[in-house]
Enzyme design. Structure first.
Site, PDB file in Angstrom:
ATOM      1  CB  CYS A 106      -5.484   1.673  -3.139  1.00 37.25           C
ATOM      2  SG  CYS A 106      -6.522   0.236  -2.813  1.00 37.25           S
ATOM      3  CB  SER A 107      -3.216   2.275   1.032  1.00 43.86           C
ATOM      4  OG  SER A 107      -4.479   2.903   1.115  1.00 43.86           O
ATOM      5  CB  CYS A 108      -6.514  -2.827   0.682  1.00 42.23           C
ATOM      6  SG  CYS A 108      -7.570  -1.944  -0.486  1.00 42.23           S
ATOM      7  CB  CYS A 166      -2.750  -2.887  -1.122  1.00 35.96           C
ATOM      8  SG  CYS A 166      -4.152  -2.248  -2.079  1.00 35.96           S
TER       9      CYS A 166
END
Lengths: 214, 110
Positions: free
Chosen positions: A121-123, A118
């Site tokens: 972000c941090s998906c 990702c």
């Protein structure tokens, strides 16, 4: 190996050093967490038991959930076809509480290797596998995986042959990916239940390969 | 950090970066609570993933480097709650002062 710890300290059940007790000096952001939580409870937006239950729900999610799905896909062609068509619904039908998460499963084959990142972000498929590892959220992984995936994979100990295509999937808040790793030849004849033990978290992100249980 | 025209700091794909660190920590209770607050505030219709990220991204690169993951999250959740009117800045400040006065550790204050 990346996850080896170099000292002789005992490890927690998660395989990491024991975390220090929460008796360090109270931080500004911890104060804010307590304050936000109490205000939302006082004003009736949420309840204390909901917070407790949500933490339990998240703690119950782990890579073992994904491993169960992969093992079934390895042994049941009809299930695998359904999974590759609609992974979210197929996971829900199997009984996993993944909420509204949109999920796509991508299959590794002799000619294609998939890896998930990702960049924004941090998906991560957190509602199936639990919270992402720290490196997944790091600048280095987010930045480099889309431009030099083979080098990144090599650092994880995964060497992809030059004639195998590497596909990098950039997750978004609205779309999460899970890799269906290729079943190792040595796993032929192993039952579905035992096959799940071959499936690692990293193999479902694409930075690892399934391996015989230790 | 090189500036790239046409994209914001959080859009990191392709930026130069060093080796990946495999350091891992088990989540602390307060971090799990932050995660739970984001999920529950979203379920309650007070925010969503997009509004979480909008504040995180507006916090800028310095915050990304200086603050931990869930420190940034609680800052964003708090900001979202103020913007949506779940509580006011003054109420948050008052509550934070009360919490801080309870003790010097998380265990004492929570």
């Amino acid at each position: 190996m990346p996850h080896d710890h170099q000292n002789d300290e005992p490890l927690s059940s998660s395989g990491h050093p024991f975390r220090a007790d929460d008796d360090t000096k109270l931080s500004y952001w911890q104060v804010m967490e307590i304050a936000v939580r109490e205000l939302l409870i006082e004003k009736g937006h949420i309840s204390a038991s909901q917070v407790h239950e949500q933490i339990n729900r998240m703690d119950a999610r782990s890579p073992a959930n994904g491993a169960t799905i992969v093992a079934r896909a390895w042994t049941d062609p009809q299930f695998k076809a359904a999974l590759l068509t609609n992974a979210g619904q197929t996971s829900r039908d199997m009984g996993f509480d993944i909420g509204p998460m949109q999920l796509i499963v991508v299959e590794n084959t002799n000619s294609v290797h998939n890896v998930v990142v990702c960049t924004l972000c941090s998906c991560y498929p957190r509602n199936l596998l639990g919270l992402p590892p720290d490196w997944y959220k790091s600048r280095a992984y987010r930045s480099r995986t889309v431009v030099e995936p083979r080098k990144v994979l090599s650092e994880f100990g995964v060497e992809i042959a030059p004639d195998v295509q590497v596909r990098v999937h950039d997750s978004t808040a609205d779309m999460r990916y899970l890799v269906l790793p290729a079943k190792p030849a040595e796993a032929n004849g192993v039952s579905e239940t035992l096959l799940a033990n071959w499936v690692t978290r990293d193999s479902m992100i694409g930075v690892g390969l399934p391996r015989a249980p230790v | 950090m090189t500036e790239f025209f046409g994209k914001r700091w959080h859009d990191m794909g392709g930026d130069p970066a060093g080796k990946i660190s495999y350091d891992q920590h088990d989540f602390a209770l307060w971090e799990k609570r932050v995660d739970a607050l984001m999920v529950l505030a979203s379920t309650a219709g007070l925010m969503n993933t997009d509004s979480l990220r909008r504040v995180l991204e507006d916090m800028g690169e310095e915050a990304y480097e200086a603050m931990s993951y869930y420190e940034r999250w609680i800052a964003s959740v708090g900001q979202n709650m103020i913007e949506v009117g779940a509580f006011s800045t003054a109420e948050l400040a008052r509550k934070m002062a009360q919490v801080k006065a309870r003790g010097s550790t998380y265990g004492d204050a929570t």
